[in-house]
Design a protein around this motif. Structure first.
Motif, PDB file in Angstrom:
ATOM      1  N   PHE A  27      34.057  21.106  -7.413  1.00 19.27           N
ATOM      2  CA  PHE A  27      32.845  20.996  -8.238  1.00 19.27           C
ATOM      3  C   PHE A  27      32.740  22.322  -8.977  1.00 19.27           C
ATOM      4  O   PHE A  27      32.239  23.299  -8.410  1.00 19.27           O
TER       5      PHE A  27
ATOM      6  N   SER B 219      29.463  21.592   9.288  1.00 18.55           N
ATOM      7  CA  SER B 219      28.789  21.281   8.044  1.00 18.55           C
ATOM      8  C   SER B 219      29.348  22.170   6.926  1.00 18.55           C
ATOM      9  O   SER B 219      29.571  23.360   7.129  1.00 18.55           O
ATOM     10  N   GLY B 220      29.635  21.589   5.779  1.00 13.41           N
ATOM     11  CA  GLY B 220      30.161  22.353   4.646  1.00 13.41           C
ATOM     12  C   GLY B 220      31.678  22.363   4.570  1.00 13.41           C
ATOM     13  O   GLY B 220      32.256  22.978   3.676  1.00 13.41           O
ATOM     14  N   SER B 221      32.357  21.662   5.496  1.00 17.07           N
ATOM     15  CA  SER B 221      33.826  21.704   5.481  1.00 17.07           C
ATOM     16  C   SER B 221      34.442  20.722   4.483  1.00 17.07           C
ATOM     17  O   SER B 221      35.646  20.775   4.242  1.00 17.07           O
ATOM     18  N   GLY B 222      33.616  19.833   3.906  1.00 23.64           N
ATOM     19  CA  GLY B 222      34.138  18.932   2.867  1.00 23.64           C
ATOM     20  C   GLY B 222      34.312  17.490   3.322  1.00 23.64           C
ATOM     21  O   GLY B 222      34.891  16.675   2.595  1.00 23.64           O
TER      22      GLY B 222
ATOM     23  N   SER C  90      32.102  14.936   3.772  1.00 26.02           N
ATOM     24  CA  SER C  90      31.432  13.910   2.961  1.00 26.02           C
ATOM     25  C   SER C  90      32.089  13.772   1.598  1.00 26.02           C
ATOM     26  O   SER C  90      32.246  12.662   1.078  1.00 26.02           O
ATOM     27  N   THR C  91      32.488  14.895   1.022  1.00 24.10           N
ATOM     28  CA  THR C  91      33.156  14.846  -0.281  1.00 24.10           C
ATOM     29  C   THR C  91      34.443  14.041  -0.175  1.00 24.10           C
ATOM     30  O   THR C  91      34.729  13.191  -1.025  1.00 24.10           O
TER      31      THR C  91
ATOM     32  N   PRO D 161      33.212  28.091  -0.046  1.00 27.19           N
ATOM     33  CA  PRO D 161      34.379  27.423  -0.627  1.00 27.19           C
ATOM     34  C   PRO D 161      34.628  27.843  -2.081  1.00 27.19           C
ATOM     35  O   PRO D 161      35.550  27.333  -2.711  1.00 27.19           O
TER      36      PRO D 161
HETATM   37  P1  ADP Z   1      30.348  18.295   4.901  1.00 26.77           P
HETATM   38  O1  ADP Z   1      30.114  16.840   4.685  1.00 26.77           O
HETATM   39  O2  ADP Z   1      31.540  18.593   5.741  1.00 26.77           O
HETATM   40  O3  ADP Z   1      29.127  19.005   5.394  1.00 26.77           O
HETATM   41  P2  ADP Z   1      30.366  18.446   1.990  1.00 26.77           P
HETATM   42  O4  ADP Z   1      31.482  17.588   1.512  1.00 26.77           O
HETATM   43  O5  ADP Z   1      29.003  17.879   1.922  1.00 26.77           O
HETATM   44  O6  ADP Z   1      30.688  18.956   3.483  1.00 26.77           O
HETATM   45  O7  ADP Z   1      30.363  19.805   1.174  1.00 26.77           O
HETATM   46  C1  ADP Z   1      31.515  20.630   1.051  1.00 26.77           C
HETATM   47  C2  ADP Z   1      31.193  21.757   0.088  1.00 26.77           C
HETATM   48  O8  ADP Z   1      31.054  21.229  -1.231  1.00 26.77           O
HETATM   49  C3  ADP Z   1      29.891  22.484   0.415  1.00 26.77           C
HETATM   50  O9  ADP Z   1      30.070  23.856   0.128  1.00 26.77           O
HETATM   51  C4  ADP Z   1      28.906  21.848  -0.546  1.00 26.77           C
HETATM   52  O10 ADP Z   1      27.874  22.737  -0.863  1.00 26.77           O
HETATM   53  C5  ADP Z   1      29.789  21.563  -1.748  1.00 26.77           C
HETATM   54  N1  ADP Z   1      29.337  20.405  -2.546  1.00 26.77           N
HETATM   55  C6  ADP Z   1      29.225  19.121  -2.100  1.00 26.77           C
HETATM   56  N2  ADP Z   1      28.801  18.317  -3.108  1.00 26.77           N
HETATM   57  C7  ADP Z   1      28.639  19.106  -4.195  1.00 26.77           C
HETATM   58  C8  ADP Z   1      28.230  18.879  -5.560  1.00 26.77           C
HETATM   59  N3  ADP Z   1      27.893  17.660  -5.982  1.00 26.77           N
HETATM   60  N4  ADP Z   1      28.198  19.945  -6.391  1.00 26.77           N
HETATM   61  C9  ADP Z   1      28.537  21.181  -5.978  1.00 26.77           C
HETATM   62  N5  ADP Z   1      28.942  21.471  -4.712  1.00 26.77           N
HETATM   63  C10 ADP Z   1      28.997  20.457  -3.835  1.00 26.77           C
END
Ligand code: ADP
Ligand code: MG
Length: 325
Positions: free
Chosen positions: A16, A41-44, A46-47, A272
């Motif tokens: 992103f 949390s924050g490891s990616g 969900s993304t 990240p």
């Molecule tokens: P997890 O599900 O493991 O907690 P995420 O996938 O939610 O991790 O997030 C991984 C990283 O990507 C985090 O640093 C989060 O802040 C960032 N992030 C997630 N979605 C977005 C977005 N739409 N725009 C910018 N940063 C994002």
């Protein structure tokens, strides 16, 4: 693994802007397999899950569903393939249209994919409500008239209504009351066993993956650091990060708990935007050597059982360095 995987990720990257949320993930899920994806949390996580269901376009890499790469497809070409994969989110309230009835929510994927006719869809609705343990009269209600547990049952029924080969479940129980978490987890396990869909089960709850998953992938700062069978991972965690995660988790058996070394992870997960050089875990790893600061470890097979680990300190035979607090 026999036969073609349901899902194959090949070098998936999702940035992103400057945020390297997912930074080169490759893995496969076999038909009917439950793969647990864990990490702070924050490891990616969900993304990555959103990339799998094509809710977010990837920056690079391939996402193959039943052998077909979704990445280059137009929306129109993607539409029929969406039937094969669906997702349930942590918070069902956000993903259910508040203006629709439960019946319309659950049968919407059938209408979108032109599956069946009104009569067969009503029949399918009855089956699905029964499968997720909801009374038939709830079909006329709206999401706000349901409890959190009931809403998550509706999300599950909707996600499964078109018969996907793969379900992505992103922390499906963590927004629920503790009292209903086990019931929803049991429901997912029962539906998976009955219907045989493959599942990418995302959680930070190690007890949940130990209960549900046949194989577990551990993610740290956008990358996988270890992928192993459930028994193998819990008996012999190899990556120092995996060892730390497991040592922090409560163990129900006090005798086992006493024998556990507790490794405390210090500090927060790094940003990240500018991940650490070499091994991304080196800033928090009690064992880090000079090599770990400069050389990026690749995910490679170690030991006899096909376990994958990205750590310079794990030997090819799978011998892992003992961590001490
Ligand atoms: P997890 O599900 O493991 O907690 P995420 O996938 O939610 O991790 O997030 C991984 C990283 O990507 C985090 O640093 C989060 O802040 C960032 N992030 C997630 N979605 C977005 C977005 N739409 N725009 C910018 N940063 C994002
Ligand atoms: Mg998440």
């Amino acid at each position: 693994m026999t036969g073609e995987p349901v899902l194959e990720l090949d070098g998936v990257v999702k940035h992103f802007g400057p945020v390297r949320a997912v930074d080169g993930v490759s893995l496969t899920i076999a038909p009917g397999e439950v793969l647990g994806l864990v990490g702070e949390s924050g490891s990616g996580k969900s993304t990555l899950g959103r990339c799998v269901v094509a809710l977010t376009p990837v920056t690079a890499g391939r996402v193959l569903l039943n052998g077909v790469d979704l990445v280059p497809l137009s929306r129109r070409r993607l539409r029929p393939l969406r039937r094969g994969v669906n997702i349930v989110f942590q918070d069902p309230s956000g993903s259910l249209n508040p203006r629709m009835t439960v019946a319309d929510i659950i049968t919407e994927p059938l209408r979108l994919h032109r599956i069946g006719n009104p009569a067969s869809r009503r029949e399918r609705l009855r089956e699905l409500l029964d499968a997720v343990g909801l009374r038939a009269e709830l079909a006329r209600r709206h999401p706000h008239e349901l409890s959190g547990g009931q809403r998550q049952r509706v999300s599950l029924a909707r996600a499964l209504s078109a018969g996907p080969a793969l379900l992505v479940a992103d922390e499906p129980t963590s927004a629920l009351d503790v009292s209903v978490q086990a019931a929803v987890l049991n429901l997912i396990a029962r539906l998976q066993a009955e219907l045989g869909f493959a599942c990418l089960f995302i959680t930070h709850d190690l007890a949940a993956v130990e209960f549900l998953a046949q194989r577990i992938a551990v993610m740290y700062l956008g990358q996988l650091v270890e992928v192993a069978g459930r028994a193998e991972l819990f008996a012999t965690p190899r990556h120092p990060y995996t060892q730390a995660l497991l040592s922090a988790a409560p163990v129900p058996d006090p005798a086992v708990q006493r024998t556990r070394r507790r490794i405390v992870l210090t500090g927060d997960i790094p940003s990240p935007v500018r991940p650490p050089t070499g091994c991304r875990f080196h800033t928090r790893c009690p064992l880090a050597e000079t090599r770990c600061l400069v050389e990026e470890p690749l995910l490679r097979p170690v030991g006899p059982n096909g376990t994958l680990v990205a750590c310079h300190l794990v030997a090819p035979d799978g011998t892992a360095p003992p961590l001490t607090a």
